[in-house]
Design a protein around this motif. Structure first.
Motif, short mmCIF file in Angstrom:
data_model
loop_
_atom_site.label_atom_id
_atom_site.label_comp_id
_atom_site.label_asym_id
_atom_site.label_seq_id
_atom_site.Cartn_x
_atom_site.Cartn_y
_atom_site.Cartn_z
N GLU A 77 38.59 49.93 24.02
CA GLU A 77 37.19 49.57 24.22
C GLU A 77 36.42 50.86 24.45
OE1 GLU A 77 36.36 46.35 26.85
OE2 GLU A 77 38.14 45.26 26.22
N ASN A 126 33.01 52.76 24.31
CA ASN A 126 31.59 52.44 24.34
C ASN A 126 30.83 53.17 23.23
OD1 ASN A 126 29.35 51.09 25.52
ND2 ASN A 126 28.72 53.04 26.41
N ASN A 127 31.01 54.48 23.13
CA ASN A 127 30.31 55.29 22.14
C ASN A 127 31.29 55.86 21.13
OD1 ASN A 127 27.69 55.08 23.39
ND2 ASN A 127 28.45 56.49 24.93
N HIS A 154 36.22 48.39 19.16
CA HIS A 154 35.30 47.53 19.92
C HIS A 154 34.16 48.34 20.53
CE1 HIS A 154 38.28 44.41 19.35
NE2 HIS A 154 39.18 45.25 19.80
N SER A 155 33.60 49.24 19.74
CA SER A 155 32.54 50.13 20.22
C SER A 155 31.20 49.41 20.29
CB SER A 155 32.42 51.34 19.30
OG SER A 155 33.63 52.05 19.29
N GLN A 156 30.46 49.74 21.33
CA GLN A 156 29.12 49.18 21.52
C GLN A 156 28.07 49.95 20.73
OE1 GLN A 156 28.51 46.36 23.35
NE2 GLN A 156 30.74 46.23 23.45
N HIS A 157 28.23 51.27 20.66
CA HIS A 157 27.25 52.13 20.00
C HIS A 157 27.97 53.00 18.97
CE1 HIS A 157 24.52 50.95 23.19
NE2 HIS A 157 25.49 51.23 24.04
N ASN A 167 34.41 49.39 14.86
CA ASN A 167 34.70 47.98 15.15
C ASN A 167 36.14 47.79 15.62
OD1 ASN A 167 32.10 47.15 14.55
ND2 ASN A 167 32.58 46.58 12.46
#
Length: 92
Positions: free
Chosen positions: A30, A32-33, A53-56, A50
């Motif tokens: 996971e 984040n960036n 599971h990146s947010q940005h 993806n």
């Protein structure tokens, strides 16, 4: 001969990216960036981000036209000029 080599390289690249994406997915990361240096049009950038599971998703490239395509796909892009006058890179 060139057609065969082109097909071989494209197949190898596709298999490499598929294997890498699958491996990243099994790690259940996971992140984040996610930053891709050399994002081009963003297809592989998004695929790998993806899998993590990146947010940005961020991408840097030297090709402005390709970066426009990446940006349309949701990658936050940044152009980087890596010419000698902008970067003090020394070669061996």
């Amino acid at each position: 001969m060139m057609s065969y080599l082109t097909t071989l390289v494209k197949t190898a690249e596709k298999n490499y990216l598929t294997n890498l994406s699958d491996q990243l997915s099994t790690e259940k990361l996971e992140i984040n960036n996610f930053l891709d240096i050399g994002c081009y049009t963003g297809d592989n950038t998004i695929r790998m981000a993806n899998a993590c599971h990146s947010q940005h998703i961020f991408g840097i490239d030297v090709n402005k036209e390709a970066m426009k395509k990446a940006k349309k796909k949701g990658v936050s892009t940044s152009y980087q000029d890596i010419s000698e006058e902008h970067w003090n890179l020394k070669t061996n």
